[in-house]
Design a protein around this motif. Structure first.
Motif, short mmCIF file in Angstrom:
data_model
loop_
_atom_site.label_atom_id
_atom_site.label_comp_id
_atom_site.label_asym_id
_atom_site.label_seq_id
_atom_site.Cartn_x
_atom_site.Cartn_y
_atom_site.Cartn_z
N ALA A 328 0.86 -1.18 0.00
CA ALA A 328 0.00 0.00 0.00
C ALA A 328 0.90 1.23 0.00
O ALA A 328 2.13 1.13 0.10
CB ALA A 328 -0.94 0.00 1.20
N ALA A 329 0.28 2.39 -0.12
CA ALA A 329 1.03 3.65 -0.20
C ALA A 329 1.93 3.82 1.01
O ALA A 329 1.56 3.50 2.14
CB ALA A 329 0.07 4.83 -0.32
N VAL A 330 3.14 4.36 0.77
CA VAL A 330 4.12 4.56 1.82
C VAL A 330 4.27 6.05 2.06
O VAL A 330 4.94 6.76 1.30
CB VAL A 330 5.48 3.93 1.46
N LYS A 331 3.60 6.54 3.11
CA LYS A 331 3.74 7.94 3.49
C LYS A 331 4.66 8.09 4.70
O LYS A 331 5.43 9.04 4.82
CB LYS A 331 2.37 8.54 3.82
N ALA A 332 4.58 7.14 5.65
CA ALA A 332 5.32 7.23 6.92
C ALA A 332 6.74 6.73 6.74
O ALA A 332 6.97 5.54 6.49
CB ALA A 332 4.59 6.41 7.99
N VAL A 333 7.71 7.63 6.84
CA VAL A 333 9.14 7.28 6.82
C VAL A 333 9.84 8.07 7.92
O VAL A 333 9.55 9.25 8.12
CB VAL A 333 9.78 7.55 5.44
N SER A 334 10.75 7.42 8.63
CA SER A 334 11.46 8.10 9.72
C SER A 334 12.80 7.41 9.96
O SER A 334 12.87 6.18 10.07
CB SER A 334 10.62 8.07 11.00
N TRP A 335 13.87 8.22 10.04
CA TRP A 335 15.22 7.71 10.29
C TRP A 335 15.49 7.70 11.80
O TRP A 335 15.12 8.62 12.51
CB TRP A 335 16.27 8.59 9.61
N SER A 336 16.15 6.65 12.25
CA SER A 336 16.49 6.54 13.67
C SER A 336 17.65 7.46 14.01
O SER A 336 18.69 7.43 13.33
CB SER A 336 16.85 5.10 14.03
N PRO A 337 17.53 8.27 15.08
CA PRO A 337 18.66 9.10 15.51
C PRO A 337 19.65 8.34 16.38
O PRO A 337 20.68 8.89 16.77
CB PRO A 337 17.97 10.21 16.32
N HIS A 338 19.35 7.08 16.69
CA HIS A 338 20.17 6.31 17.63
C HIS A 338 21.03 5.26 16.94
O HIS A 338 22.02 4.81 17.52
CB HIS A 338 19.28 5.61 18.66
N GLN A 339 20.66 4.85 15.73
CA GLN A 339 21.39 3.80 15.04
C GLN A 339 21.61 4.19 13.60
O GLN A 339 20.66 4.52 12.88
CB GLN A 339 20.61 2.47 15.13
N HIS A 340 22.86 4.14 13.17
CA HIS A 340 23.22 4.56 11.81
C HIS A 340 22.60 3.62 10.78
O HIS A 340 22.70 2.40 10.88
CB HIS A 340 24.75 4.56 11.68
N GLY A 341 21.91 4.21 9.79
CA GLY A 341 21.36 3.42 8.70
C GLY A 341 20.07 2.70 9.00
O GLY A 341 19.66 1.84 8.21
#
Length: 465
Positions: A328-341
């Protein structure tokens, strides 16, 4: 006359109760000499009348902790081990063959040993000393997350559109909200509301995003334009073109402003040069509705209505990874500030999953089915936790513990899909927006609320709800 046999009177329940009642005084019988088996406890202690009543959310946490302690005590008493030990290992060590013979150890007697107060026969509780030590161990304070928002703002004309991004919180503690053709600013310090701009009757706001420094705000419009506003001066300083359809997603990377549109294009704009854009990313086949740069500012994650999640390298226009696990559509994306990559992504109604990606090798690390449409994701700045907002069918907000994905709290209050999410600059509070035309502020990551955040429900225009 017909005589019927006389019925024998039956005892009423009250008489049965009177006959079965026992006295409240107990005198132990020590005639057998076995004090350890003859001693019984009195009744349960009466609860303290002056205890503070806990709120429902805290009560649940306390009950969960008490159940865990109870399980540990039962295992100690029955199996002779703690809850965190391996029960099979303990039983295997203690269990021996019924035909084996073991020489009994000689008992050593000490003077006054039978009269020592530390003997179990004189204990006022039937549980062992190990269980008593467990019960007396200081417990970690339970974390309380309020299930009700500390502030509610009216937000008329807040659109119920999954593909838009109309709420953002700046580093200077200002909230920007796109309502119809206008952008409003709400100051968290003094609760003052100001109107920044009005696009007129022929255009509307489709996305807002603050620069990291918090002095400039990017505004995407339905006509495909991107405006740059200087908040300190209160005026528009740039207007970028290049898109042929609405701009539903924006993301900053230093002085680079990235925009995603319904025309399937992603454009990089350098606000220091006069060109409308300096780079174009082409990879999605439908509207781009999610954009986020990582904290190292060298990778861009884009989600689209074509169910694709694409990872781009800053130096190249060729996709680094094309991830197709969502349906389904992908709107929610978020990078972790605690773990690289580490990247988290969420799918729409037909998908309902949160997936975690290692963008160093393009592999899916973990996934969980949430049971509802995933609208937004945001990592906590202070702890390894994740906030997700949802749509069909429960419209809830969930706080997750990563990597166990244990649900710490579920917040319910919106009556429509929770399409918008932003986090305060200190990382302690979040604001959510929905098609019910309200903004709700939640205290999710701090332990105490400040006095100024308990003003009740206010309107975005200053009217009391």
């Amino acid at each position: 006359m017909i005589l019927l046999p006389k019925k024998t009177p039956q005892k009423t329940p009250s008489s049965k109760r009177r006959n079965s009642m026992c006295g409240d005084r107990f005198i132990p019988n020590y005639s057998s000499g076995d004090k350890e088996t003859q001693y019984n406890l009195a009744g349960p202690l009466t609860p303290s009348k002056g205890k503070r009543r806990l709120p429902p959310g805290e009560c649940d946490a306390v009950k969960e902790e008490q159940n865990k302690i109870y399980d540990s005590v039962v295992k100690l008493e029955i199996l002779g081990q703690d809850l965190y030990d391996n029960p099979l290992e303990k039983i295997t060590k203690q269990r021996t063959s019924v035909y084996s013979f073991k020489t009994p150890k000689k008992r050593t007697y000490q003077m006054m040993d039978s009269d020592s107060p530390s003997q179990h026969k004189y204990s006022l509780t039937p549980v062992s000393q190990a269980s008593q030590n467990l019960l007396l161990t200081p417990r970690k304070a339970t974390r309380h997350i309020s299930k009700t928002p500390y502030k509610v703002l009216d937000a008329p004309e807040l659109q119920d559109d999954f593909y838009l991004n109309l709420v953002d919180w700046s580093s200077t503690n200002q909230l920007s909200v796109g309502l119809g053709s206008c952008v409003y600013l709400w100051s968290a310090c003094n609760s003052r509301v100001t109107r920044l701009c009005d696009l007129g009757p022929f255009d509307s706001v489709t996305s807002v995003n603050w620069m990291q420094k918090g002095t400039h705000l990017a505004v995407g419009t339905n006509r495909g334009l991107v405006q740059l506003w200087d908040i300190q001066r209160g005026r528009k300083i740039r207007q970028f073109s290049g898109h042929q359809a609405r701009v539903g997603s924006l993301a900053w990377n230093g002085d680079i402003l990235t925009s995603g549109s319904r025309d399937r294009q992603i454009l990089n704009r350098d606000i220091r040069v006069s060109n409308d854009y300096i780079k174009k990313y082409l990879g999605h086949k439908q509207e781009v509705c999610g954009l986020k740069w990582n904290y190292e500012e060298n990778q861009l994650a884009s989600g689209g209505n074509d169910n694709k999640l694409i990872i781009w390298d800053k130096a190249s226009t060729t996709p680094l990874y094309r991830l197709e696990d969502h349906v389904a559509a992908v709107k929610a994306v978020s990078w972790s500030p605690h773990q690289h990559g580490l990247l988290a992504s969420g799918g729409g109604t037909a998908d309902r999953k949160i997936l975690f990606w290692n963008t160093l090798n393009g592999q899916c690390v973990q996934g969980i089915d949430t049971g509802s449409q995933v609208c937004n994701l945001s990592w906590s700045k202070t702890t390894n936790e994740l906030v997700s907002t949802h749509g069909y069918s429960q419209n809830q907000i969930i706080i997750w513990k990563y990597p166990s994905m244990h649900q710490i709290a579920t917040l319910i209050g919106h009556t429509y899909r929770v399409l918008y999410l932003a986090m305060s600059p200190d990382g302690q509070n979040i604001v959510t927006g929905a098609g019910d035309e309200t903004l709700r502020f939640w205290n999710v990551f701090n332990k105490s609320k400040s006095k100024e955040t308990q003003n009740g429900a206010l309107s975005l225009f200053g009217h009391i709800r």
